[in-house]
Design an enzyme around this catalytic site. Structure first.
Site, PDB file in Angstrom:
ATOM      1  N   TYR A 156       0.838  -1.214   0.000  1.00 17.18           N
ATOM      2  CA  TYR A 156       0.000   0.000   0.000  1.00 17.18           C
ATOM      3  C   TYR A 156       0.869   1.259   0.000  1.00 17.18           C
ATOM      4  O   TYR A 156       0.503   2.283  -0.562  1.00 17.18           O
ATOM      5  CB  TYR A 156      -0.994  -0.034   1.161  1.00 17.18           C
ATOM      6  CG  TYR A 156      -2.240   0.790   0.896  1.00 17.18           C
ATOM      7  CD1 TYR A 156      -3.052   0.521  -0.207  1.00 17.18           C
ATOM      8  CD2 TYR A 156      -2.598   1.826   1.748  1.00 17.18           C
ATOM      9  CE1 TYR A 156      -4.195   1.276  -0.446  1.00 17.18           C
ATOM     10  CE2 TYR A 156      -3.747   2.581   1.520  1.00 17.18           C
ATOM     11  CZ  TYR A 156      -4.537   2.294   0.416  1.00 17.18           C
ATOM     12  OH  TYR A 156      -5.655   3.045   0.191  1.00 17.18           O
ATOM     13  N   LYS A 163      -3.347   8.352   2.652  1.00 20.11           N
ATOM     14  CA  LYS A 163      -4.619   8.133   3.359  1.00 20.11           C
ATOM     15  C   LYS A 163      -4.512   8.604   4.817  1.00 20.11           C
ATOM     16  O   LYS A 163      -5.510   9.076   5.383  1.00 20.11           O
ATOM     17  CB  LYS A 163      -5.026   6.663   3.305  1.00 20.11           C
ATOM     18  CG  LYS A 163      -5.432   6.150   1.926  1.00 20.11           C
ATOM     19  CD  LYS A 163      -6.666   6.812   1.372  1.00 20.11           C
ATOM     20  CE  LYS A 163      -7.243   6.025   0.182  1.00 20.11           C
ATOM     21  NZ  LYS A 163      -8.265   6.816  -0.529  1.00 20.11           N
TER      22      LYS A 163
END
Ligand code: NAD
Length: 264
Positions: A156, A163
């Protein structure tokens, strides 16, 4: 169908196709009587978004690349002209160069870092500022995040960092806009196979891992996320702001592999 969203008008940003999280939230709102507008990124996606928009009776379908301030301005100008005000916005947009959604985070170059931050974090702030100016009767702003913001998830990488910043921006904007009765929240969704998810290395493994180890022993569906989105955009959540609401079949509470799960 119902009337929970009757009289409310909202903009949905981030539909790419009928498997998009944005579309799941849009359908849930439309089924409750919301009037919707859509933005899309580029003509190739426009061809997919227009028939979906038509199917829920949306008249406003506007091109908008959120990396471009002029595009965002134009989109909100159109909405102001048509509606005068707005009640809610769904921001279901994220992007990072695929090349860096594998390997080591520490190797992310400056350009890739800044672009991921711009599209995946700052764009929500830019959109929120313009939307808030049209939320004269209060409103609800919603974005989408992932557990990779809070904990390290394989591959990720820079999206996790973006995020984390996005979730912090939810809290700062909730504080800025609360007195105007404008609420700002995020849904932290479990993994779902979408166009964007396809770019993440070994995504099928991540899906399988979550399915086996989430308390509910399944993955979230688009309908699960649509329902929670409807709640956060409607007056049912009128006392909730600054929240990152997990819709992940409980995966975020788990500290260890399910001892009964088979090896994968
Ligand atoms: P998707 O591919 O259907 O949607 C992503 C959207 O972002 C697309 O519509 C794309 O056009 C848009 N986008 C990207 N760059 C843009 C730009 N510069 N301007 C305008 N639009 C742009 O995938 P999705 O999974 O539905 O993603 C929606 C959101 O949900 C993203 O923020 C994603 O990070 C988040 N999310 C997804 C998952 C998952 O597993 N699918 C899990 C948690 C969070």
């Amino acid at each position: 169908t119902g009337t929970l969203m009757a009289g409310k008008r909202g903009l949905v940003m981030g539909v790419a196709n009928d498997r998009s999280i944005a579309w799941a939230i849009a359908s849930a709102c439309a089924a409750q009587g919301a009037e919707l507008a859509f933005t899309y990124q580029g003509e190739a996606l426009g061809k997919r978004v227009r028939p979906l928009a038509e199917s829920v009776g949306a008249g406003l379908v506007i091109p908008c690349d959120v990396g471009d301030d002029a595009d965002i301005d134009r989109a909100f100008d159109e909405i102001e002209k048509a509606w005068g005000k707005i009640d809610f916005v769904v921001h279901a947009i994220g992007w990072a160069d695929k090349q860096f959604l594998r390997g080591r985070y520490v190797d992310t170059p400056r350009d890739a870092f800044l672009k991921a931050m711009d599209i995946s974090c700052f764009s929500f702030t830019a959109v929120a500022r313009r939307a808030a100016a049209l939320m004269t009767d209060g409103g609800s702003l919603l974005t989408l995040s992932y557990l990779g913001a809070e904990r390290v998830m394989p591959h990720y990488n820079v999206m996790g960092v973006a995020k984390a910043a996005l979730e912090a921006s939810v809290r700062y904007m909730a504080a800025d806009l609360g007195k105007d009765n404008i609420r700002v929240n995020a849904i932290s969704a479990g993994p779902i196979m979408t166009l964007a998810a396809n770019g993440i290395g070994d995504f099928r493994y991540i899906l399988r891992w979550n399915q086996l180890n989430a308390p509910m022993e399944r993955n979230v569906s688009l309908k699960d996320v649509g329902g929670s989105g409807l709640y956060l955009l409607s007056d049912l959540s009128s006392g909730t702001t600054g929240e990152v609401h997990h819709v992940d079949c409980g995966y975020h509470i788990v500290g260890m592999k399910n001892p009964n799960a088979p090896d994968i």
